[in-house]
Design a protein around this motif. Structure first.
Motif, short mmCIF file in Angstrom:
data_model
loop_
_atom_site.label_atom_id
_atom_site.label_comp_id
_atom_site.label_asym_id
_atom_site.label_seq_id
_atom_site.Cartn_x
_atom_site.Cartn_y
_atom_site.Cartn_z
N SER A 1 0.94 -1.10 -0.12
CA SER A 1 -0.09 -0.02 0.15
C SER A 1 0.95 1.14 0.07
O SER A 1 0.53 2.22 -0.58
N LYS A 2 2.04 1.23 0.88
CA LYS A 2 2.97 2.23 0.80
C LYS A 2 3.40 2.60 -0.60
O LYS A 2 3.37 3.66 -0.90
N ARG A 3 3.77 1.58 -1.45
CA ARG A 3 4.27 1.68 -2.72
C ARG A 3 3.24 2.44 -3.50
O ARG A 3 3.63 3.20 -4.59
N LEU A 4 2.21 1.84 -3.55
CA LEU A 4 0.99 2.09 -4.34
C LEU A 4 0.85 3.77 -4.05
O LEU A 4 0.58 4.59 -5.16
N PHE A 5 0.67 4.18 -2.96
CA PHE A 5 0.27 5.67 -2.49
C PHE A 5 1.29 6.25 -3.04
O PHE A 5 1.19 7.37 -3.56
N PHE A 6 2.51 6.09 -2.87
CA PHE A 6 3.86 6.72 -3.44
C PHE A 6 3.80 7.00 -4.71
O PHE A 6 3.86 8.04 -5.13
N GLU A 7 3.58 6.00 -5.35
CA GLU A 7 3.56 6.22 -6.77
C GLU A 7 2.67 6.99 -7.32
O GLU A 7 2.58 7.88 -8.42
N ALA A 8 1.29 6.86 -6.69
CA ALA A 8 0.04 7.74 -7.26
C ALA A 8 0.29 8.93 -6.85
O ALA A 8 -0.24 9.86 -7.49
N LEU A 9 0.92 9.39 -5.73
CA LEU A 9 0.90 10.93 -5.24
C LEU A 9 2.07 11.43 -5.72
O LEU A 9 2.13 12.62 -5.62
N GLN A 10 2.92 10.70 -6.17
CA GLN A 10 4.33 11.43 -6.46
C GLN A 10 3.98 12.63 -7.59
O GLN A 10 3.41 12.40 -8.48
N GLY A 11 4.74 13.80 -7.28
CA GLY A 11 4.55 14.81 -8.18
C GLY A 11 3.67 15.65 -7.66
O GLY A 11 2.82 16.21 -8.50
N ASP A 12 3.33 15.85 -6.44
CA ASP A 12 2.31 16.75 -5.86
C ASP A 12 0.65 16.50 -6.19
O ASP A 12 -0.04 17.11 -6.13
N LYS A 13 0.42 15.24 -6.36
CA LYS A 13 -0.85 14.90 -6.61
C LYS A 13 -1.44 14.74 -5.58
O LYS A 13 -1.02 14.64 -4.31
N GLN A 14 -2.90 14.96 -5.53
CA GLN A 14 -3.85 14.87 -4.39
C GLN A 14 -5.16 13.81 -4.79
O GLN A 14 -5.76 14.01 -5.94
N LEU A 15 -5.05 13.06 -3.86
CA LEU A 15 -6.39 12.05 -4.12
C LEU A 15 -7.10 12.07 -2.77
O LEU A 15 -6.66 12.09 -1.92
N THR A 16 -8.70 11.84 -3.24
CA THR A 16 -9.43 11.90 -2.09
C THR A 16 -9.45 10.43 -1.52
O THR A 16 -8.78 9.33 -2.24
N ARG A 17 -10.42 10.31 -0.40
CA ARG A 17 -10.17 8.76 0.45
C ARG A 17 -10.50 7.75 -0.80
O ARG A 17 -10.08 6.69 -0.73
N ARG A 18 -11.65 8.05 -1.32
CA ARG A 18 -12.19 7.29 -2.37
C ARG A 18 -11.20 6.84 -3.52
O ARG A 18 -11.14 5.59 -3.70
N GLU A 19 -10.58 7.57 -3.84
CA GLU A 19 -9.66 7.28 -4.95
C GLU A 19 -8.25 6.61 -4.33
O GLU A 19 -7.73 5.75 -5.05
N MET A 20 -7.92 6.85 -3.06
CA MET A 20 -7.00 6.05 -2.48
C MET A 20 -7.45 4.84 -2.40
O MET A 20 -6.64 3.59 -2.65
N PHE A 21 -8.81 4.52 -2.02
CA PHE A 21 -9.27 3.01 -1.73
C PHE A 21 -9.25 2.39 -3.33
O PHE A 21 -9.10 1.41 -3.27
N ALA A 22 -9.62 3.22 -3.99
CA ALA A 22 -9.60 2.49 -5.53
C ALA A 22 -8.04 1.91 -5.75
O ALA A 22 -8.18 0.76 -6.68
N LEU A 23 -7.16 2.70 -5.47
CA LEU A 23 -5.87 2.23 -5.79
C LEU A 23 -5.48 0.84 -5.21
O LEU A 23 -5.07 0.02 -5.88
N LEU A 24 -5.91 0.71 -4.11
CA LEU A 24 -5.73 -0.62 -3.23
C LEU A 24 -6.58 -1.68 -3.82
O LEU A 24 -6.23 -2.78 -4.01
N ASN A 25 -7.98 -1.37 -4.27
CA ASN A 25 -8.84 -2.27 -4.81
C ASN A 25 -8.22 -2.78 -5.97
O ASN A 25 -8.41 -3.88 -6.42
N GLN A 26 -7.69 -1.98 -6.86
CA GLN A 26 -7.06 -2.15 -8.34
C GLN A 26 -5.88 -3.23 -8.05
O GLN A 26 -5.55 -4.01 -8.92
N ALA A 27 -5.26 -2.99 -6.87
CA ALA A 27 -4.42 -3.98 -6.77
C ALA A 27 -4.82 -5.13 -5.75
O ALA A 27 -3.91 -5.91 -5.04
N ASN A 28 -6.01 -5.60 -5.83
CA ASN A 28 -6.55 -6.58 -5.17
C ASN A 28 -6.37 -6.41 -3.64
O ASN A 28 -6.18 -7.51 -3.05
N ILE A 29 -6.26 -5.20 -3.22
CA ILE A 29 -6.24 -5.33 -1.59
C ILE A 29 -7.77 -4.73 -1.24
O ILE A 29 -7.95 -3.62 -1.57
N SER A 30 -8.28 -5.50 -0.40
CA SER A 30 -9.71 -5.23 -0.03
C SER A 30 -9.82 -4.27 0.98
O SER A 30 -9.07 -4.02 1.72
#
Length: 259
Positions: free
Chosen positions: A19-48
């Motif tokens: 999860s730490k890697r997923l978040f880092f890759e998605a947010l890198q470069g001053d990106k901002q994601l909502t809770r829902r979008e953060m959860f979507a990242l996890l779900n896409q990686a098959n993390i419930s």
DNA sequence: AATCCTGCCTAGCGGGAGTT
DNA sequence: AACTCCCGCTAGGCAGGATT
């Protein structure tokens, strides 16, 4: 100590690291994601993210300094990378950090007790005490009713322009920053301000003491302020309340009506 | 070994404002 | 009108350490 909770959510260390890697890759470069979008990242990686799993992963990533809250997007909080959001953070040793936190708390919130600092910081009593002891010589202390209050030495007493009124928002640090709030809020009135469920209504503060609750209704063409005082203000107090209300209207840039 | 104490966790709660 | 969200509260369960 998050291990039991992690186990009970059927999460393991590898999943957290992922999860730490997923978040880092998605947010890198001053990106901002909502809770829902953060959860979507996890779900896409098959993390419930079912139950508290998603919340736990957000919490632990924040706890370990990877992510933090960024700005609001519409009404949603967003997450950002801590290192990008607060770059060039000063690194300090643990004991130094405890002393610094204690210094900031007591300089800004003092007079306050050790218990207040423990409550506010969420630190363990032993850690909070270590921080306070490290800076105690730079503070002034005063013992009242078996309680020791700490404050900065240079605090001048406030000018007595009395009466003086403030309309504070809900959850204001004036109340929230202390475990024991009896100095500014009489126990008999605390139900009105904090009716339970950890909610804190916006407060009328008169001469440093909570004098009631208030709320605002913004309408077309002005803001209406409804005061709910504990008692009947005298004439001078009424003038102070009216001034506080008109200051607020001025801040909003709207005509104000009291009710 | 039994008990107490403390910290930690969760569940359920909650008022008001915004959203659907 | 019903839902959702939120900055914390309390109560109660639990685990582990301290005390007897």
């Amino acid at each position: 100590n998050s291990a039991p909770r992690q186990r009970s959510l059927e999460l393991d260390e590898a999943t957290f690291q992922q999860s730490k890697r997923l978040f880092f890759e998605a947010l890198q470069g001053d990106k901002q994601l909502t809770r829902r979008e953060m959860f979507a990242l996890l779900n896409q990686a098959n993390i419930s993210t079912a139950g508290q799993r998603g919340y736990y992963l957000l919490w632990r990533n924040a706890q370990e300094g990877s992510i933090c809250f960024g700005p609001m997007r519409d009404k949603q909080q967003t997450f950002v990378l801590l290192d990008e959001w607060a770059p060039n953070a000063k690194r300090m040793e643990r004991d130094q950090a405890l002393a610094e936190l204690a210094n900031r708390y007591f300089s800004s919130r003092g007079p306050a007790t050790l218990q207040d600092f423990v409550w506010w910081s969420g630190l363990k009593v032993a850690d909070a005490r270590a921080g306070l002891e490290a800076i105690a010589s730079q503070l002034r202390s005063k013992k009242i009713d078996d309680q020791t209050y700490w404050m900065p030495p240079d605090r001048e007493s406030l000018p007595s322009i009395s009466p003086q009124a403030h309309l504070l928002p809900g959850f204001d640090e004036y109340l929230l920053a202390y475990k024991d709030r009896s100095a500014m809020l009489e126990t008999q009135h605390s139900q009105i301000i904090s009716p339970g469920g950890g909610m804190f209504r916006s407060t009328i503060v008169l001469n440093g003491r909570v004098f009631g609750a208030w709320r605002r209704v913004i309408k077309k063409g002005g803001v209406s302020i409804a005061l709910q005082p504990f008692g009947t203000p005298d004439e001078a107090e009424n003038r102070a309340l009216f001034k506080a209300a008109s200051d607020y209207g001025e801040f909003l840039g709207m005509p104000v009506s009291l009710s």
